[in-house]
Design an enzyme around this catalytic site. Structure first.
Site, PDB file in Angstrom:
ATOM      1  N   CYS A  76      -4.436  -6.403   4.907  1.00 54.76           N
ATOM      2  CA  CYS A  76      -3.376  -6.190   5.903  1.00 54.76           C
ATOM      3  C   CYS A  76      -2.933  -4.725   5.854  1.00 54.76           C
ATOM      4  O   CYS A  76      -3.438  -3.943   5.052  1.00 54.76           O
ATOM      5  CB  CYS A  76      -2.184  -7.089   5.621  1.00 54.76           C
ATOM      6  SG  CYS A  76      -2.622  -8.823   5.435  1.00 54.76           S
ATOM      7  N   LYS A 121      -9.179  21.825   1.528  1.00 53.20           N
ATOM      8  CA  LYS A 121      -8.868  21.274   2.855  1.00 53.20           C
ATOM      9  C   LYS A 121      -8.534  19.795   2.730  1.00 53.20           C
ATOM     10  O   LYS A 121      -8.832  19.177   1.700  1.00 53.20           O
ATOM     11  CB  LYS A 121     -10.086  21.480   3.764  1.00 53.20           C
ATOM     12  CG  LYS A 121     -11.350  20.812   3.236  1.00 53.20           C
ATOM     13  CD  LYS A 121     -12.581  21.314   3.948  1.00 53.20           C
ATOM     14  CE  LYS A 121     -13.811  20.553   3.456  1.00 53.20           C
ATOM     15  NZ  LYS A 121     -15.046  21.075   4.021  1.00 53.20           N
ATOM     16  N   ARG A 162     -19.070  27.244  -2.870  1.00 53.30           N
ATOM     17  CA  ARG A 162     -17.905  26.527  -2.320  1.00 53.30           C
ATOM     18  C   ARG A 162     -17.971  25.029  -2.623  1.00 53.30           C
ATOM     19  O   ARG A 162     -18.026  24.206  -1.719  1.00 53.30           O
ATOM     20  CB  ARG A 162     -17.857  26.680  -0.794  1.00 53.30           C
ATOM     21  CG  ARG A 162     -17.965  28.075  -0.240  1.00 53.30           C
ATOM     22  CD  ARG A 162     -17.780  28.079   1.288  1.00 53.30           C
ATOM     23  NE  ARG A 162     -18.700  27.214   1.990  1.00 53.30           N
ATOM     24  CZ  ARG A 162     -19.878  27.594   2.467  1.00 53.30           C
ATOM     25  NH1 ARG A 162     -20.298  28.834   2.334  1.00 53.30           N
ATOM     26  NH2 ARG A 162     -20.646  26.719   3.100  1.00 53.30           N
ATOM     27  N   ARG A 191     -23.154  23.025  13.780  1.00 52.77           N
ATOM     28  CA  ARG A 191     -21.721  22.810  13.960  1.00 52.77           C
ATOM     29  C   ARG A 191     -21.097  24.087  14.503  1.00 52.77           C
ATOM     30  O   ARG A 191     -21.034  24.268  15.699  1.00 52.77           O
ATOM     31  CB  ARG A 191     -21.106  22.343  12.639  1.00 52.77           C
ATOM     32  CG  ARG A 191     -19.707  21.797  12.784  1.00 52.77           C
ATOM     33  CD  ARG A 191     -19.237  21.074  11.540  1.00 52.77           C
ATOM     34  NE  ARG A 191     -19.138  21.953  10.347  1.00 52.77           N
ATOM     35  CZ  ARG A 191     -18.795  21.519   9.139  1.00 52.77           C
ATOM     36  NH1 ARG A 191     -18.535  20.235   8.933  1.00 52.77           N
ATOM     37  NH2 ARG A 191     -18.721  22.347   8.127  1.00 52.77           N
ATOM     38  N   HIS A 202     -23.732  27.021   6.075  1.00 50.65           N
ATOM     39  CA  HIS A 202     -23.432  25.697   5.503  1.00 50.65           C
ATOM     40  C   HIS A 202     -24.653  24.805   5.639  1.00 50.65           C
ATOM     41  O   HIS A 202     -25.361  24.870   6.644  1.00 50.65           O
ATOM     42  CB  HIS A 202     -22.230  25.093   6.263  1.00 50.65           C
ATOM     43  CG  HIS A 202     -21.642  23.875   5.614  1.00 50.65           C
ATOM     44  ND1 HIS A 202     -21.299  23.807   4.281  1.00 50.65           N
ATOM     45  CD2 HIS A 202     -21.319  22.657   6.122  1.00 50.65           C
ATOM     46  CE1 HIS A 202     -20.784  22.607   4.013  1.00 50.65           C
ATOM     47  NE2 HIS A 202     -20.793  21.889   5.114  1.00 50.65           N
ATOM     48  N   ASP A 217      -0.081  -3.483   4.792  1.00 54.46           N
ATOM     49  CA  ASP A 217       0.703  -3.119   3.618  1.00 54.46           C
ATOM     50  C   ASP A 217       0.399  -3.939   2.375  1.00 54.46           C
ATOM     51  O   ASP A 217       0.957  -3.681   1.311  1.00 54.46           O
ATOM     52  CB  ASP A 217       2.196  -3.276   3.947  1.00 54.46           C
ATOM     53  CG  ASP A 217       2.522  -2.643   5.278  1.00 54.46           C
ATOM     54  OD1 ASP A 217       2.263  -1.438   5.423  1.00 54.46           O
ATOM     55  OD2 ASP A 217       3.003  -3.356   6.181  1.00 54.46           O
ATOM     56  N   TYR A 244      -4.613 -12.921   7.742  1.00 49.48           N
ATOM     57  CA  TYR A 244      -4.880 -12.949   9.182  1.00 49.48           C
ATOM     58  C   TYR A 244      -6.279 -13.480   9.476  1.00 49.48           C
ATOM     59  O   TYR A 244      -7.222 -13.177   8.731  1.00 49.48           O
ATOM     60  CB  TYR A 244      -4.807 -11.529   9.761  1.00 49.48           C
ATOM     61  CG  TYR A 244      -3.430 -10.925   9.799  1.00 49.48           C
ATOM     62  CD1 TYR A 244      -2.393 -11.534  10.510  1.00 49.48           C
ATOM     63  CD2 TYR A 244      -3.167  -9.733   9.136  1.00 49.48           C
ATOM     64  CE1 TYR A 244      -1.133 -10.949  10.559  1.00 49.48           C
ATOM     65  CE2 TYR A 244      -1.913  -9.147   9.173  1.00 49.48           C
ATOM     66  CZ  TYR A 244      -0.895  -9.764   9.884  1.00 49.48           C
ATOM     67  OH  TYR A 244       0.335  -9.181   9.928  1.00 49.48           O
TER      68      TYR A 244
END
Ligand SMILES: *Cc1c(COP(=O)(O)O)cnc(C)c1O
Length: 397
Positions: free
Chosen positions: A334, A50, A236, A148, A177, A336, A287
């Site tokens: 930042c 997943k 799993r 869950r 689980h 990028d 920044y």
């Protein structure tokens, strides 16, 4: 439709970039072998792929897992299962999250194995499957304490009976689980043992009704390593397959407890120094002007930022490896880019390679686990967070 397709492949036009991730498929094979060595003969292996195989690329990981003898794959979303089928994966694929009725046709056509946990879902899927002339294998999810999804232990036998007596579905497995299997606190160990016991009772009550429960499974990575009695018919392990130790079940702990496995992280993220700037005492970086040079120094610029998955909140706790030495990020990360302090008279020069994190054997002095520890999160989040903008380069090592 065309737009959607383009979005899904938004970086396919150019897959080279200064910032990239190596994916070590040899380490995947090693990890699967190591995990298998902890299983009794006959215990099946289901590999969760997943979230794009925890960021490593679901399709290549799935193909290698199949080569290594995986019996099942697990995904969270139906779309992830469809992607694997389109890539030619034919082994069973378990969908761990609950399906929506609108996904039933796709599930059936693609031969995915859904998880069900209530009579409404069973009846609805049965109607669709019967209309399509199919008998769909399903796994019954039991909530033994995760809180869950899943039916209660008390509801499970009746649901198993409903599935077994419905034309369009068949009971292929029962699973649960764990919530705290990665913790060594005595209360958490007790809790996990109780979950295992509850699950064992559920399975035996289903059998007492004369219903074959199919493949019974419970163990995630931590339980595979720490609770052999939780292995049942199949395990799993996700995180361990990708090379990380879960929670308190560290390499050192396992070393001291006779259960050592040699797991090797599958991913490193690399980049390079694209500029070296001379910064004078009192000048600020990035920044917010949070970091101000206390003395004249050199600052390297790396073209990787939170748009690539280096979370802004890692801040200055993030360190990168260059030629066998660690250098700290300075100033805010930042979108990028980020900057690192090279000190004065640094041997680092422009275009030098930078390892942001990775396995030690490949030269990294900082692992995803180290970043997670410093940033107050878990290694899962670090590796899953590496964005699709970072090209994955698959290696045999
Ligand atoms: C993700 C997941 C796993 C794998 O967990 P790891 O901690 O990565 O081993 C196993 N089972 C279910 C239901 C999951 O959602």
């Amino acid at each position: 439709m065309l737009v959607a397709k383009k979005m899904a492949n938004r970086y396919d036009d150019c897959d080279m970039r200064a910032t990239f991730a190596n994916i070590y498929m040899g380490n995947l094979r090693n990890n699967i072998e190591q995990i298998r060595s902890r299983l009794a003969p006959g215990v099946r292996l289901c590999i969760p792929v997943k979230a794009d195989a925890y960021g490593h690329g679901a399709v290549p990981v799935a193909h290698t897992a199949v080569e290594c003898g995986a019996d099942y794959l697990a995904v969270a979303a139906v779309s992830e299962g469809v992607k694997l089928r389109k890539a030619g994966i034919t082994i069973p694929i378990l969908v761990l999250s609950l399906p929506q009725p609108s996904e039933f046709t796709e599930i059936i056509e693609r031969h995915l194995t859904p998880s069900l946990c209530d009579s409404e879902l069973v009846r609805m899927l049965n109607v669709t499957a019967t209309a399509m002339g199919r008998k769909v294998p399903v796994h019954l999810k039991v909530d033994t304490g995760m809180g869950r999804i899943g039916c209660t232990a008390e509801e499970a036998p009746e649901l198993a009976r409903l599935i077994a007596s419905s034309q369009g579905v068949r009971l292929d497995g029962v699973f649960t689980h764990f919530a705290v299997s990665d913790s060594l606190l005595p209360a958490d160990v007790d809790y996990t043992r109780q979950q295992i016991e509850t699950f064992r009772q559920v399975v035996s009550r289903i059998r007492q009704l004369g219903i074959e429960p199919g493949i019974c499974h419970a163990a995630n990575s931590a339980a595979v390593l720490q609770y052999p009695e939780s292995h049942f018919d199949m395990v799993r392990p996700g995180l361990a397959v990708y090379g990380y130790y879960p929670g308190d079940i560290t390499e050192d702990y396992l070393n001291g407890n006779g259960g050592f496995v040699n797991l090797r992280p599958m991913m490193d993220v690399r980049s390079s120094i694209v500029a070296v700037r001379q910064v004078r005492k009192g000048e600020s970086i990035s920044y917010g002007r949070q970091w101000v040079a206390e003395q004249d120094c050199q600052v390297g610029v790396i073209p990787a930022g939170y748009g690539d998955g280096l979370l802004r909140r890692y801040g200055e706790s993030l360190q990168v490896t260059i030629n066998g030495r660690l250098y700290p990020v300075v100033g805010r990360i930042c979108m990028d880019q980020c900057m690192i302090c090279l000190g004065t008279d640094s041997p680092v020069s422009r275009w030098d390679e930078v390892i942001i994190f990775g396995p030690k054997e490949h030269g990294a002095l900082q692992s995803a686990q180290d970043i997670a520890d410093k940033a107050g999160t878990i290694s899962y989040e670090i590796i899953c967070g590496i964005d699709q903008r970072v090209p994955r380069v698959y290696r045999d090592e």
